[in-house]
Design a protein around this motif. Sequence first.
Motif, short mmCIF file in Angstrom:
data_model
loop_
_atom_site.label_atom_id
_atom_site.label_comp_id
_atom_site.label_asym_id
_atom_site.label_seq_id
_atom_site.Cartn_x
_atom_site.Cartn_y
_atom_site.Cartn_z
N ASP A 66 30.80 43.84 43.64
CA ASP A 66 31.80 44.99 44.13
C ASP A 66 31.27 45.37 45.26
O ASP A 66 30.08 46.00 45.57
CB ASP A 66 31.75 46.07 43.01
CG ASP A 66 33.01 47.23 43.58
OD1 ASP A 66 33.96 47.00 43.56
OD2 ASP A 66 32.00 48.46 43.91
N VAL A 85 36.53 40.64 35.79
CA VAL A 85 37.90 40.92 35.23
C VAL A 85 37.94 39.78 34.41
O VAL A 85 37.42 38.66 34.48
CB VAL A 85 38.76 40.97 36.45
CG1 VAL A 85 38.73 42.44 37.17
CG2 VAL A 85 38.61 39.99 37.45
N THR A 141 43.40 38.87 36.45
CA THR A 141 42.53 39.35 37.48
C THR A 141 42.95 40.77 38.16
O THR A 141 42.25 41.43 38.94
CB THR A 141 42.23 38.41 38.77
OG1 THR A 141 43.57 37.92 39.37
CG2 THR A 141 41.63 36.95 38.11
N THR A 142 44.05 41.12 37.83
CA THR A 142 44.54 42.31 38.35
C THR A 142 43.97 43.33 37.51
O THR A 142 44.63 44.58 37.80
CB THR A 142 46.16 42.53 38.57
OG1 THR A 142 46.81 42.17 37.04
CG2 THR A 142 46.75 41.38 39.47
N LYS A 163 41.95 46.32 35.76
CA LYS A 163 40.80 47.09 36.09
C LYS A 163 39.54 46.77 35.94
O LYS A 163 39.08 46.14 34.69
CB LYS A 163 40.87 48.43 35.67
CG LYS A 163 39.75 49.47 36.13
CD LYS A 163 39.80 51.00 35.33
CE LYS A 163 38.85 51.56 36.00
NZ LYS A 163 38.91 53.38 35.35
N PRO A 164 38.61 46.34 36.98
CA PRO A 164 37.27 45.81 36.77
C PRO A 164 36.37 46.61 36.03
O PRO A 164 36.31 47.88 36.05
CB PRO A 164 36.69 45.67 38.32
CG PRO A 164 37.87 45.85 39.14
CD PRO A 164 38.76 46.78 38.47
N ALA A 191 37.59 40.37 49.91
CA ALA A 191 38.27 40.11 48.60
C ALA A 191 37.89 38.83 48.20
O ALA A 191 37.46 38.02 48.83
CB ALA A 191 39.73 40.32 48.81
N GLN A 209 45.30 35.91 46.64
CA GLN A 209 44.05 37.12 46.56
C GLN A 209 43.81 37.45 45.18
O GLN A 209 44.89 37.79 44.51
CB GLN A 209 44.31 38.48 47.43
CG GLN A 209 43.47 39.47 47.06
CD GLN A 209 43.46 40.77 48.07
OE1 GLN A 209 43.70 40.65 49.06
NE2 GLN A 209 43.80 41.77 47.39
N VAL A 217 40.93 39.37 43.69
CA VAL A 217 40.28 40.77 43.36
C VAL A 217 39.97 41.41 44.82
O VAL A 217 39.48 40.65 45.68
CB VAL A 217 39.12 40.71 42.65
CG1 VAL A 217 38.57 42.10 42.30
CG2 VAL A 217 39.32 39.96 41.14
N ALA A 220 36.03 42.90 46.90
CA ALA A 220 34.81 41.78 46.06
C ALA A 220 34.42 40.73 46.82
O ALA A 220 35.07 40.39 47.66
CB ALA A 220 35.69 41.51 44.70
#
Length: 317
Positions: A49, A58, A63-64, A66-67, A288, A302, A304, A307
Motif C-alpha cells: 500500500d 484483496v 480486486t475491487t 476493500k483491501p 497502481a 487497473q 488496485v 498499490a
Amino acid sequence: MKKLVLALTGTALLVAAAVTYTVSARHDTAAAEPAAALTLAPGQLLFRDTATGRVGAVPLGDTTAKPQLSGLKCDRFATAKQTAVCLAVRPGTLPAITDVLVLDDHLAVRHTETLPGTPSRARVSPDGRRVDWTLFVTGDSYAQTGFSTRAGLYEVDTGRLVKTIEELPVFKDGNRYFAADVNYWGITFAPDGNRFYATLGSKGTTYLVEADYARYRGKTLRENVECPSLSPDGKRVAFKKKVGDGVWRLSVLDLASLKETELAEPRSVDDQALWQDDHTILYGLGNAVWAVAADGTGTPRQLVAGAASPAVTQDPR
C-alpha cells in the motif's frame, strides 16, 4: 557510583527508545485502520500500500474489494508457496541500510539479513526455498548512469546467504565474460529451484543471463533485457526493454525461439513484472497495480489503486 548507575540507566533508556522508534517506524499502524491478520492463503493479490507502506491483500477474483492491510511495512514484497520476503529500508540511515525479512505463511519473521543499499527488486523461487533481491548501493534509479546494484539470495532450507552473485561465471559467445563494471539485477527462478535468469549490465549494454545454480555458471542469451520474470510454465520471460533514456516497454521473450512479443501497455514501465498465471502479467505503474495479457493482445486493466510490488498466492498444486 550513583552517577554511574544513573548514566547507565539513561543509556539503557535511550537504547530502548531507539529500538521502540525503529520498530514503530516499520510497523506503526496508528495512522491507519487496525492491522489485519494476513496469511499466504491461496487466491489473493498482495501488494504494498503506497500510502502507508503496509502489505495489503484483496481477493484475486475481486480486486475491487476493500483491501485488508497488515501491520508489516515493506518497500518491496514477494511470495511463493509458503514463503514471503519483505525488503524494508531502515529510516534515517545514510548510506541506506535494508533489512531483508524472510517470512512464513502468516507473515511472521523467520530470518533477517541486514545489508547495505536501497530496496529495488524482490522475488521468491516457485518452490519457496530461495528468496532473492536487488539493492541499489549507489544511485537510486536504473535511469541514472553509474548506478550500482547488489543482487543476492538466501536459501531458506539451509540458511546459506549469497550476498551478491557478482562472482557468477558468465559466458558470452562461448567465452568467459570479464569486466570491472558488471552489475546484476532482477533474479527470477524456474520451478525446479535451480535454473534462474537475471540481468547483467556492463559497458552500457544489458544482457539476459540464464544460469545453473547448482553448477554456478551462466551464459548470455540476448541483449536489451532487464528485470526478467519467468512464466509459471518456465518457457517465457517477461521483461522491460529499453527504448529510450529512462523509457522501457514491457515485452515477453519465448526462450526456445527467442521471439519477442511487445505487450499492449504503451507506457514506460520500470518494474519487474509478475506472472499471475501463464496468460496474465502484473506490474506496478503510476501508483497502481495493473494487468495485461501476455500474448500482446487486449488493453491494460487497473487492478488496485494506491498499490505497488504485486504478489499472488496461487491454489496449491
